[in-house]
Design a protein around this motif. Structure first.
Motif, PDB file in Angstrom:
ATOM      1  N   SER A 176      23.237  26.456 -40.807  1.00  0.00           N
ATOM      2  CA  SER A 176      21.941  26.683 -40.159  1.00  0.00           C
ATOM      3  C   SER A 176      21.697  28.149 -39.790  1.00  0.00           C
ATOM      4  N   HIS A 177      22.763  28.932 -39.583  1.00  0.00           N
ATOM      5  CA  HIS A 177      22.544  30.326 -39.169  1.00  0.00           C
ATOM      6  C   HIS A 177      22.254  31.276 -40.318  1.00  0.00           C
ATOM      7  N   THR A 178      21.934  30.704 -41.463  1.00  0.00           N
ATOM      8  CA  THR A 178      21.460  31.500 -42.597  1.00  0.00           C
ATOM      9  C   THR A 178      20.221  32.301 -42.206  1.00  0.00           C
ATOM     10  N   GLY A 210      36.676  35.781 -38.936  1.00  0.00           N
ATOM     11  CA  GLY A 210      36.355  34.375 -39.171  1.00  0.00           C
ATOM     12  C   GLY A 210      35.437  33.859 -38.082  1.00  0.00           C
ATOM     13  N   CYS A 211      35.090  32.574 -38.165  1.00  0.00           N
ATOM     14  CA  CYS A 211      34.185  31.974 -37.184  1.00  0.00           C
ATOM     15  C   CYS A 211      34.877  31.799 -35.833  1.00  0.00           C
ATOM     16  N   SER A 212      36.185  31.616 -35.871  1.00  0.00           N
ATOM     17  CA  SER A 212      36.996  31.571 -34.661  1.00  0.00           C
ATOM     18  C   SER A 212      36.440  30.587 -33.631  1.00  0.00           C
ATOM     19  N   MET A 213      36.312  31.031 -32.391  1.00  0.00           N
ATOM     20  CA  MET A 213      35.974  30.140 -31.293  1.00  0.00           C
ATOM     21  C   MET A 213      34.494  29.806 -31.195  1.00  0.00           C
ATOM     22  N   CYS A 214      33.716  30.193 -32.200  1.00  0.00           N
ATOM     23  CA  CYS A 214      32.298  29.812 -32.194  1.00  0.00           C
ATOM     24  C   CYS A 214      32.151  28.301 -32.287  1.00  0.00           C
ATOM     25  N   LEU A 215      33.074  27.669 -33.011  1.00  0.00           N
ATOM     26  CA  LEU A 215      33.022  26.208 -33.114  1.00  0.00           C
ATOM     27  C   LEU A 215      34.443  25.666 -33.156  1.00  0.00           C
ATOM     28  N   SER A 246      31.537  36.032 -33.866  1.00  0.00           N
ATOM     29  CA  SER A 246      30.586  35.108 -34.499  1.00  0.00           C
ATOM     30  C   SER A 246      29.554  35.842 -35.348  1.00  0.00           C
ATOM     31  N   CYS A 247      28.769  35.057 -36.088  1.00  0.00           N
ATOM     32  CA  CYS A 247      27.738  35.656 -36.939  1.00  0.00           C
ATOM     33  C   CYS A 247      26.584  36.194 -36.101  1.00  0.00           C
ATOM     34  N   THR A 248      26.535  35.840 -34.819  1.00  0.00           N
ATOM     35  CA  THR A 248      25.507  36.390 -33.936  1.00  0.00           C
ATOM     36  C   THR A 248      25.890  37.802 -33.498  1.00  0.00           C
TER      37      THR A 248
HETATM   38  S1  SF4 Z   1      30.537  28.654 -37.051  1.00  0.00           S
HETATM   39 FE1  SF4 Z   1      29.610  30.175 -35.734  1.00  0.00          FE
HETATM   40  S2  SF4 Z   1      30.185  32.131 -36.636  1.00  0.00           S
HETATM   41 FE2  SF4 Z   1      30.549  30.572 -38.177  1.00  0.00          FE
HETATM   42  S3  SF4 Z   1      28.670  30.552 -39.387  1.00  0.00           S
HETATM   43 FE3  SF4 Z   1      28.474  28.940 -37.826  1.00  0.00          FE
HETATM   44  S4  SF4 Z   1      27.452  29.919 -36.124  1.00  0.00           S
HETATM   45 FE4  SF4 Z   1      28.202  31.554 -37.440  1.00  0.00          FE
END
Ligand code: SF4
Lengths: 470, 207
Positions: free
Chosen positions: A133-135, A410-415, A350-352
């Motif tokens: 979704s964060h595309t 990596g995405c790590s602790m985002c999820l 995170s990607c944010t």
């Molecule tokens: S898990 Fe978090 S960091 Fe990874 S793509 Fe999704 S929102 Fe972005």
């Protein structure tokens, strides 16, 4: 000939990609770039295999593993069996279908939404999709970029198109100079607090105004990233000189004369004067205060100077019940000052907010200070390239000396999908994008904020107003 | 994909707004490479406590709702991530239709791709249907896609809207890819034009 209607940025990118319009208004929409990761693609490749189909445009597709992998040393491979199977499945699929891939140990590996722009794979005017979704992040370049489900991933792999209906246009106009201590993250948290998590449903948000123009690309990506948190499938920002400067020299971007022709085309994309929007939201940036979320929905955001709201003040019964549930889950009492909330964990990444600019902002606060006793603070670069850059600038040393952990990309602790997780009841100041129940680990408690605010929480041990530290 | 024509079944009331995809299925259950088998994790944290025991107060742990085929909820159902594991988990549990005032965009799309019908009805109607659903096993709801009506246990019919294309695909169980490939000549034509007009566009090749 009739004079052409003024069009928005979204309209122009949309129109340029319509292959065919079906009688009911659904369009066959051409996709320029397809980003693939390990979690949402296995069933799509399996579907292709079962139907005997191939990937139509491997040269428009890029794959990377980001969600599952550990952010500690990875040379020994992935320990958790189900995660390892997912990554190995991706590696098998990209080999079988000839899809370009950045391997886990390649410095170009990273979070899919960080590496697309960083490598010049995501470009202005493109249609860009990914099973994530964060595309929406890539819309910062002036692209139409949105998340899709796995069936749609398979659809794009097989046909390089999607069946879509046009969205409505929402203009979010942000004007004025950002006050000290405020960042792109505070802008977008304020917009979501204003319009709500469903406020953007059915819309593509175009962010415009002097504040947005003044943001660098990292800030623009932070804003677009969280469009989905307002319910919008995509966010877009008109390409300008900042965009073109960013794209120039990126590995997969056009070069030389080809780039000049591309820029000529991209310069035609900004919305025409007089273009119509279905909805307009105005934000006065000069009145912003650093933001933090207190509840389990991204719309539950407040200035850091605020207090935990009282459900008793909510007239709608269903909402009152939901507010009370949030307070209970988050372990909060109505009226508590936000700055009184002690944190156990701080997550910067995170990607944010996992770009070099975000790490610089965190390091600026960390420099000469130390993480408060009992707090675990992680800094996770969004890509191997971001990590290298930070190390070249000595930011890793600043952070490590201040007591932060310095991790692999990596995405790590985002999820809660890889070894970096909250344990039940832990309170976390996080630069990520979602504070849903259990998002960072079962029964974990998330407060969303900017990298500088997260670093301020790390060094003080509680949610803190970063303006008191600069 | 299975066809969706008419469904008569037990409806479960879930009077919550903003039911996000992490609630429908938490991220830790996404490490599968299959579509099936996710039903046991549907609404995991609402359904089970930390020790994995059922929470008796949760609707899907009660009779007759364990066999629910229809779910009724409040606003913005399915917000959050793009994970198709959310509709896969619903489907695997046995739910073929969700009724709510509105749905998050990607979730809504993902439902159609899996033969699940998301029905949008005003909040007051959803509340009414939840009241009906609380009557339990004798209160069956019918969803008739061809006629675009939901039939309450008392026989009252409530109309709903749906795109013609999506209705056609669901009624006939059609695979989107197969339908799109009928437009292959147009896609070829588009690509040929793009190669000319946007000749600056690079190809991706990782070395
Ligand atoms: S898990 Fe978090 S960091 Fe990874 S793509 Fe999704 S929102 Fe972005």
């Amino acid at each position: 000939m009739e004079k052409a209607q003024p069009r928005t940025l979204f309209d122009k990118v949309w129109d340029a990609h319509v292959v065919e319009r079906l009688p009911d208004g659904t369009c066959v929409l051409y996709i320029d770039r397809h980003l693939v990761h390990e979690v949402t693609s296995p069933q799509a490749f399996e579907g292709l295999r079962m139907a005997g189909r191939r990937v139509r445009r491997p040269d428009a597709t890029i794959a990377v593993a980001d969600h599952n992998i550990a952010t500690s040393d990875r040379r020994a491979g992935i320990k958790e069996e189900d995660s390892r199977i997912q990554v190995e499945t991706l590696e098998r699929n990209v080999a079988e279908f000839g899809v370009p891939y950045f391997p886990v140990l390649d410095p170009r590996q990273g979070i899919v939404h960080i590496i697309g722009p960083e490598q010049g794979i995501s470009l202005p005017g493109f249609t860009i999709v990914c099973g994530d979704s964060h595309t929406s992040t890539h819309g910062a370049l002036g692209a139409l970029a949105f998340g899709i489900g796995t069936s749609e991933v398979e659809h794009v792999l097989a046909t390089q198109t999607l069946l879509q209906r046009p969205a409505k246009n929402l203009l979010a106009r942000v004007e004025g100079a950002l006050p000290p201590g405020c960042t792109a993250k505070d802008i977008v948290l304020a917009i979501i607090a204003e319009i709500g998590t469903a406020g953007g449903t059915g819309y593509v948000i175009e962010y415009a105004g002097s504040t947005i123009r003044a943001l660098d690309m990292a800030g623009r990506m932070t804003v677009c990233n969280m469009s989905i948190e307002a319910g919008a499938r995509a966010g877009m920002i008109a390409p300008d000189a900042t965009t073109f400067d960013y794209v120039r020299g990126k590995p997969f971007a056009p070069k030389g004369e080809a780039l000049e022709r591309a820029i000529e085309y991209w310069s035609t994309l900004p919305s025409d004067p007089g273009a119509q929007y279905d909805r307009v939201v105005e934000i006065d940036a000069t009145r912003l205060v650093p933001m933090v979320t207190w509840g389990t929905s991204p719309e539950a955001g407040l200035p850091i100077t605020g207090v935990v709201p009282d459900p008793a003040g909510e007239p709608d019964e269903a909402k009152r019940v939901q507010l009370a549930r949030m307070l209970d889950y988050m372990g909060l009492t109505a009226g508590q000052k936000l700055t009184d909330l002690a944190v156990d964990v701080v997550f910067i990444g995170s990607c944010t907010n996992g770009r070099i600019e975000d790490i610089r902002a965190a390091a600026d606060i960390a420099r000469g200070r130390h993480v408060a006793p009992g707090v675990r603070a992680l800094v996770v670069p969004g890509s191997g390239i971001v990590k290298q850059q930070a190390e070249a600038e000595g930011l890793d040393r600043v952070l490590i000396e201040a007591g932060f952990e310095w991790r692999e990309a990596g995405c790590s602790m985002c999820l809660g999908m890889n070894p970096d997780k909250l344990t039940p009841g832990q309170r976390c100041a996080s630069t990520s994008n979602r504070n849903f129940e259990g998002r960072q680990g079962p029964r974990g408690r998330t407060h969303l904020l900017s990298p500088a605010m997260a670093a301020a929480a790390a060094v003080t041990g509680h949610l803190a107003d970063v303006r008191t530290l600069v | 994909m299975d066809k969706f024509t008419t469904l008569t079944g037990i409806a479960a009331p879930l009077p919550l707004a903003n039911v996000d995809t992490d609630k429908i299925i938490p991220a830790r259950f996404l490490k599968t490479i299959k579509r099936s088998g996710l039903g046991v994790h549907l609404f995991d944290t609402l359904r089970f406590d930390a020790e994995g025991r059922e929470r008796p107060e949760f609707v899907l742990n009660q009779e007759p709702y364990r066999k629910a085929e229809i779910l009724i909820a409040h606003e913005n159902f399915g917000c959050g991530s793009s994970r198709e594991h959310a509709p896969w988990a619903l489907l695997d549990f046995g739910i073929r239709c969700v009724i709510a005032p509105d749905f998050a965009d990607i979730f809504n799309n993902n439902c159609y791709k899996n033969g699940i019908l998301p029905v949008r009805l005003p909040r007051a109607v959803c509340d009414q249907l939840m009241e009906d659903a609380r009557l339990g096993g004798n209160a069956r709801v019918t969803v008739d896609l061809a006629r675009q009506v939901v039939v309450r246990p008392n026989g009252e019919e409530i109309g709903f809207e749906i795109d013609a294309f999506r209705k056609h695909s669901l009624l006939n169980g059609l695979d989107d890819i197969g339908q799109t490939l009928q437009h292959a000549p147009q896609i070829d034509g588009y690509e040929a034009r793009q190669r000319q007009e946007k000749s600056w566009m690079p190809a991706i090749a990782v070395v």
